[in-house]
Design an enzyme around this catalytic site. Structure first.
Site, PDB file in Angstrom:
ATOM      1  N   GLY A 176      -1.887   1.624   5.116  1.00  0.00           N
ATOM      2  CA  GLY A 176      -0.649   2.520   4.546  1.00  0.00           C
ATOM      3  C   GLY A 176      -0.783   3.547   3.910  1.00  0.00           C
ATOM      4  N   ASN A 213       0.806  -1.264  -0.149  1.00  0.00           N
ATOM      5  CA  ASN A 213       0.039   0.017   0.100  1.00  0.00           C
ATOM      6  C   ASN A 213       0.745   1.357   0.025  1.00  0.00           C
ATOM      7  OD1 ASN A 213      -1.612   2.112   1.690  1.00  0.00           O
ATOM      8  ND2 ASN A 213      -3.089   0.873   0.574  1.00  0.00           N
ATOM      9  N   ARG A 226      -1.311   4.971   1.010  1.00  0.00           N
ATOM     10  CA  ARG A 226      -2.295   5.316   0.342  1.00  0.00           C
ATOM     11  C   ARG A 226      -3.731   5.388   1.075  1.00  0.00           C
ATOM     12  NH1 ARG A 226      -6.389   3.418  -2.947  1.00  0.00           N
ATOM     13  NH2 ARG A 226      -6.583   4.271  -5.046  1.00  0.00           N
ATOM     14  N   CYS A 227      -3.858   4.297   2.150  1.00  0.00           N
ATOM     15  CA  CYS A 227      -4.977   4.190   2.948  1.00  0.00           C
ATOM     16  C   CYS A 227      -5.333   5.742   3.660  1.00  0.00           C
ATOM     17  CB  CYS A 227      -4.826   3.204   3.674  1.00  0.00           C
ATOM     18  SG  CYS A 227      -5.086   1.566   3.176  1.00  0.00           S
ATOM     19  N   MET A 228      -4.137   6.410   3.915  1.00  0.00           N
ATOM     20  CA  MET A 228      -4.089   7.541   4.867  1.00  0.00           C
ATOM     21  C   MET A 228      -4.388   9.094   3.889  1.00  0.00           C
ATOM     22  SD  MET A 228      -1.359   6.906   7.832  1.00  0.00           S
ATOM     23  CE  MET A 228       0.159   7.076   6.724  1.00  0.00           C
TER      24      MET A 228
END
Length: 404
Positions: A392, A349, A394-396
């Site tokens: 990760g 990610n 990208r998620c954040m």
């Protein structure tokens, strides 16, 4: 520019983040499952790590805006604040009218709109309210649970509540009631914020079927990839395809690719098993290479979506739709033990800030070394605490503008 995102890799210009706050401090072991967390991060260190993430983005020319600040700007208008408070209280599912009135009065007492927004995110403990005489059964039920409004610890994963697609958004119906309340902030921002009001919605939070932003990847200007996952239903994907092809104007998307991935927490979203790092490179969890069942959704006749089922490897499907030979960089180098460990810590990610340049977690050192060996520049952020939330870089992050 509002929203402008047609790629996973074009230079990132503006991004939405949420710095973890007191909602993390309101996690307790017995309520982790209810709040969709696996562990309790140390807030002070998580905030330091998040600040390092934001600073790397700024140093690379990215404008960083924060969710609570945008929401606070929206409720500067008293009528909108009143609407927000009533909607928040409705969705907090407070059964007792007396408690609801107390919560309303408590929230109205905040002098700062930013503090008010932060409090709605952090959760409201019963001990913050004046004691009330328990007059009815509903006041007595669930008396041991400490919160009258649950905390929202997953908010620092800004990727999920909505997704930028072209010049529009998918305002998502989240998989769980716990997380669906998170989308109230984006709802008000895209209704009322001067920079974002009027943004077209390709999906809406009151639609029936769940879909989450971690499953939505802008593979190219014309191809959108969506994972059929633990948290995104095939019905939602078909509905968003209908909206793209027939019900909204200005879309350049010609194909929606639906990837059928395992319905487990380890494979929570499509972006936990692969992300694009360059024009022709992806970092992937080796167990997702396939062959996979993939559905190609395209515009048909008479308002119908054409659906073609194919079984292909991940490399084949990505090469076909990007028009080039794609290279897959395996998380952990394909070693079973290393890939399982680094996949758990979101080694696949990454957040691409320009072609061949990504932000990664420090703890995934084997995968990071492989990225460098494959010509990818990495920006490493500390990750001992942020990674405990199972998401990760990208998620954040939610890109709002990338270069065309």
């Amino acid at each position: 520019m509002g929203i402008q995102v047609t790629s996973e890799i074009k230079p990132l210009k503006k991004v939405l983040l949420h710095k973890p706050g007191e909602e993390i401090e309101n996690l307790t072991p017995e309520y982790l499952e209810r709040l969709l967390f696996d562990d309790i991060p140390f807030l002070e260190v998580a905030q330091q790590e998040h600040d390092a993430f934001a600073e790397i983005l700024r140093q690379n020319g990215v404008e960083v805006v924060y969710l609570h600040e945008l929401a606070a700007e929206v409720i500067a208008d008293e009528k909108i604040k009143e609407e927000f408070l009533n909607q928040f209280l409705d969705e907090a599912d407070i059964k007792s009218e007396e408690v609801r009135k107390n919560v309303y009065d408590y929230l109205k007492s905040f002098k700062s709109n930013e503090e008010l927004i932060r409090k709605t995110m952090a959760g409201i403990n019963k001990n913050e309210l004046p004691a009330i005489e328990k007059k009815s059964l509903v006041d007595l039920v669930d008396d041991e649970y400490p919160f009258v409004a649950d905390p929202m610890p997953n908010l620092y994963f800004t990727r999920d509540p909505f997704a930028s697609i072209g010049d529009g958004i998918s305002l998502n119906k989240m998989y769980s009631v716990t997380r669906n309340r998170e989308t109230i902030y984006a709802d008000f921002i895209f209704k009322y914020h001067p920079e974002h009001k009027g943004t077209k919605r390709l999906y809406n939070r009151d639609f029936e079927f769940s879909i989450e932003g971690g499953d939505i990847l802008n593979i190219s200007e014309t191809v959108l990839a969506i994972g059929i996952s633990q948290r995104t239903t095939p019905q939602a994907i078909e509905r968003i395809a209908e909206r793209i092809f027939f019900e909204t104007e200005g879309n350049k998307i010609e194909t929606v690719l639906a990837f059928d991935i395992p319905k487990t927490r380890a494979y929570m979203h499509l972006d936990t098993v692969f992300t694009q790092v360059d024009h022709d490179k992806f970092t992937i969890h080796p167990q997702i290479e396939g062959p996979l069942k993939i559905f190609e959704l395209t515009k048909g006749e008479n308002g119908k979506v054409n659906i073609l089922e194919e079984t292909m490897t991940l490399q084949e499907i990505l090469s076909k739709h990007l028009g080039c030979d794609v290279k897959l960089i395996r998380c952990g180098g394909g070693d079973y033990v290393i890939s399982q460990r680094e996949q758990w810590n979101d080694g696949s990610n990454t957040l691409c800030i320009k072609p061949g340049e990504v932000v990664v977690y420090s703890r995934n050192h084997v995968t990071n070394k492989l990225l460098v060996e494959n010509g990818v520049k990495i920006h490493v952020i500390p990750s001992s605490e942020l990674s405990r939330g199972r998401g990760g870089p990208r998620c954040m992050s939610m890109p709002l503008v990338r270069e065309l």
